[in-house]
Design a protein around this motif. Structure first.
Motif, mmCIF file in Angstrom:
data_model
loop_
_atom_site.group_PDB
_atom_site.id
_atom_site.type_symbol
_atom_site.label_atom_id
_atom_site.label_comp_id
_atom_site.label_asym_id
_atom_site.label_seq_id
_atom_site.Cartn_x
_atom_site.Cartn_y
_atom_site.Cartn_z
ATOM 1 N N TYR A 164 15.613 -10.571 -15.891
ATOM 2 C CA TYR A 164 14.351 -11.028 -15.329
ATOM 3 C C TYR A 164 13.797 -9.943 -14.414
ATOM 4 C CZ TYR A 164 15.512 -15.864 -16.628
ATOM 5 O OH TYR A 164 15.831 -17.013 -17.304
ATOM 6 N N ILE A 165 12.482 -9.876 -14.326
ATOM 7 C CA ILE A 165 11.824 -9.013 -13.353
ATOM 8 C C ILE A 165 11.298 -9.909 -12.242
ATOM 9 C CG2 ILE A 165 9.935 -7.399 -12.922
ATOM 10 C CD1 ILE A 165 12.221 -6.217 -14.602
ATOM 11 N N HIS A 166 11.789 -9.657 -11.051
ATOM 12 C CA HIS A 166 11.427 -10.418 -9.856
ATOM 13 C C HIS A 166 10.531 -9.542 -8.986
ATOM 14 C CE1 HIS A 166 12.057 -11.592 -5.629
ATOM 15 N NE2 HIS A 166 12.067 -12.828 -6.125
ATOM 16 N N THR A 167 9.519 -10.133 -8.388
ATOM 17 C CA THR A 167 8.657 -9.379 -7.487
ATOM 18 C C THR A 167 9.089 -9.614 -6.051
ATOM 19 O OG1 THR A 167 7.051 -11.173 -7.314
ATOM 20 C CG2 THR A 167 6.681 -9.535 -9.024
ATOM 21 N N GLY A 168 9.151 -8.524 -5.305
ATOM 22 C CA GLY A 168 9.462 -8.639 -3.889
ATOM 23 C C GLY A 168 8.335 -9.326 -3.142
ATOM 24 N N LYS A 169 8.566 -9.576 -1.867
ATOM 25 C CA LYS A 169 7.554 -10.276 -1.062
ATOM 26 C C LYS A 169 6.500 -9.329 -0.498
ATOM 27 C CE LYS A 169 10.009 -14.406 0.164
ATOM 28 N NZ LYS A 169 10.268 -15.373 1.209
ATOM 29 N N LYS A 170 6.731 -8.024 -0.614
ATOM 30 C CA LYS A 170 5.763 -7.051 -0.100
ATOM 31 C C LYS A 170 5.094 -6.322 -1.252
ATOM 32 C CE LYS A 170 8.145 -6.230 4.247
ATOM 33 N NZ LYS A 170 8.813 -5.231 5.070
ATOM 34 N N PHE A 171 3.801 -6.068 -1.085
ATOM 35 C CA PHE A 171 3.018 -5.316 -2.069
ATOM 36 C C PHE A 171 3.030 -3.846 -1.666
ATOM 37 C CE2 PHE A 171 -0.773 -3.643 -4.072
ATOM 38 C CZ PHE A 171 -0.828 -4.308 -5.285
ATOM 39 N N ASP A 172 3.210 -2.964 -2.633
ATOM 40 C CA ASP A 172 3.244 -1.526 -2.375
ATOM 41 C C ASP A 172 1.821 -0.959 -2.440
ATOM 42 O OD1 ASP A 172 3.707 1.179 -2.209
ATOM 43 O OD2 ASP A 172 5.065 1.283 -3.924
ATOM 44 N N PHE A 173 1.093 -1.054 -1.314
ATOM 45 C CA PHE A 173 -0.288 -0.576 -1.285
ATOM 46 C C PHE A 173 -0.371 0.943 -1.417
ATOM 47 C CE2 PHE A 173 -0.964 -4.780 0.588
ATOM 48 C CZ PHE A 173 -2.032 -5.191 -0.180
ATOM 49 N N ASP A 174 0.603 1.677 -0.865
ATOM 50 C CA ASP A 174 0.613 3.129 -1.043
ATOM 51 C C ASP A 174 0.777 3.479 -2.518
ATOM 52 O OD1 ASP A 174 0.273 3.593 1.662
ATOM 53 O OD2 ASP A 174 2.431 3.832 2.049
ATOM 54 N N GLY A 175 1.668 2.771 -3.196
ATOM 55 C CA GLY A 175 1.859 2.982 -4.630
ATOM 56 C C GLY A 175 0.615 2.618 -5.424
ATOM 57 N N TRP A 176 -0.031 1.529 -5.041
ATOM 58 C CA TRP A 176 -1.275 1.098 -5.697
ATOM 59 C C TRP A 176 -2.328 2.201 -5.593
ATOM 60 C CZ3 TRP A 176 -3.545 -2.653 -8.574
ATOM 61 C CH2 TRP A 176 -4.938 -2.720 -8.549
ATOM 62 N N ASN A 177 -2.539 2.701 -4.369
ATOM 63 C CA ASN A 177 -3.540 3.746 -4.152
ATOM 64 C C ASN A 177 -3.205 5.010 -4.927
ATOM 65 O OD1 ASN A 177 -5.164 2.177 -2.473
ATOM 66 N ND2 ASN A 177 -3.977 2.737 -0.667
ATOM 67 N N TRP A 178 -1.930 5.381 -4.949
ATOM 68 C CA TRP A 178 -1.504 6.560 -5.693
ATOM 69 C C TRP A 178 -1.769 6.355 -7.186
ATOM 70 C CZ3 TRP A 178 2.232 7.367 -9.474
ATOM 71 C CH2 TRP A 178 2.488 8.701 -9.782
ATOM 72 N N LEU A 179 -1.401 5.191 -7.700
ATOM 73 C CA LEU A 179 -1.605 4.891 -9.119
ATOM 74 C C LEU A 179 -3.078 4.945 -9.507
ATOM 75 C CD1 LEU A 179 0.934 2.015 -9.610
ATOM 76 C CD2 LEU A 179 0.824 4.073 -11.008
ATOM 77 N N ILE A 194 8.456 -12.886 -12.700
ATOM 78 C CA ILE A 194 7.191 -12.831 -13.450
ATOM 79 C C ILE A 194 7.366 -12.453 -14.913
ATOM 80 C CG2 ILE A 194 5.850 -12.334 -11.381
ATOM 81 C CD1 ILE A 194 5.567 -9.405 -12.571
ATOM 82 N N GLY A 195 8.586 -12.088 -15.315
ATOM 83 C CA GLY A 195 8.793 -11.716 -16.706
ATOM 84 C C GLY A 195 10.224 -11.321 -16.967
ATOM 85 N N GLU A 197 8.101 -8.644 -21.395
ATOM 86 C CA GLU A 197 7.342 -9.882 -21.543
ATOM 87 C C GLU A 197 6.890 -10.352 -20.165
ATOM 88 O OE1 GLU A 197 8.046 -14.577 -22.720
ATOM 89 O OE2 GLU A 197 9.594 -13.124 -23.220
ATOM 90 N N LEU A 198 5.590 -10.567 -20.000
ATOM 91 C CA LEU A 198 5.033 -11.127 -18.774
ATOM 92 C C LEU A 198 4.879 -12.638 -18.959
ATOM 93 C CD1 LEU A 198 3.685 -10.567 -15.967
ATOM 94 C CD2 LEU A 198 1.514 -10.461 -17.207
ATOM 95 N N PHE A 199 5.436 -13.406 -18.043
ATOM 96 C CA PHE A 199 5.308 -14.860 -18.119
ATOM 97 C C PHE A 199 3.885 -15.284 -17.769
ATOM 98 C CE2 PHE A 199 10.036 -15.426 -16.771
ATOM 99 C CZ PHE A 199 10.447 -14.995 -18.012
ATOM 100 N N GLN A 200 3.428 -16.375 -18.356
ATOM 101 C CA GLN A 200 2.094 -16.888 -18.029
ATOM 102 C C GLN A 200 2.047 -17.431 -16.611
ATOM 103 O OE1 GLN A 200 0.968 -19.616 -21.194
ATOM 104 N NE2 GLN A 200 -0.301 -17.998 -22.057
ATOM 105 N N LYS A 201 3.155 -18.030 -16.167
ATOM 106 C CA LYS A 201 3.225 -18.564 -14.806
ATOM 107 C C LYS A 201 4.452 -17.993 -14.111
ATOM 108 C CE LYS A 201 0.810 -22.900 -15.417
ATOM 109 N NZ LYS A 201 0.793 -24.321 -15.074
#
Length: 126
Positions: free
Chosen positions: A35-50, A78-79, A107-111
């Motif tokens: 399973y792919i689990h998402t952490g509780k923090k969003f990587d905004f630096d990674g987002w901006n870099w991407l 999430i998947g 695979e990304l889960f719908q929910k």
């Protein structure tokens, strides 16, 4: 089944099949579906870099991509994906080493499924 916790937006990229390597500072002998689990923090630096790396976002649905920063699924499974290898070298544009978990059949889960994460590969029973 085992799970791996990854910050958003990286987890979404993996579950959508865009990112085929997950970089780690540790190795694993485990092979199989996880399973792919998402952490509780969003990587905004990674987002901006991407957002500045057009080559990495080729084929990504921009409307879906924009939603990830506004409505990220955090603290959830999430998947799922197959972890097929752990390498120290790769031609993947996503590989930055030290170790790369090679991922296939995403695979990304719908929910998303709310779940508390852990470090490393951890056991999940749903």
């Amino acid at each position: 089944m085992k799970a791996l916790s990854i910050r958003q937006p990286w987890a979404w990229l993996i579950c959508k099949g865009y990112k085929d390597i997950e970089n780690r500072g540790w190795t694993t002998d485990f092979r199989g579906r996880i399973y792919i689990h998402t952490g509780k923090k969003f990587d905004f630096d990674g987002w901006n870099w991407l957002c500045g790396q057009q080559a990495l976002l080729i084929g990504v649905d921009i409307e879906e991509w924009a939603k990830i920063a506004v409505f990220p699924d955090l603290g959830a499974i999430i998947g799922e994906v197959d972890l097929v290898d752990c390498v120290t070298k790769s031609s993947s544009i996503w590989f930055i080493g030290k170790y790369g978990f090679v991922l296939e059949n995403a695979e990304l889960f719908q929910k998303p499924i709310p779940y508390r994460g852990q470090l490393g590969l951890f056991e999940v029973s749903l």
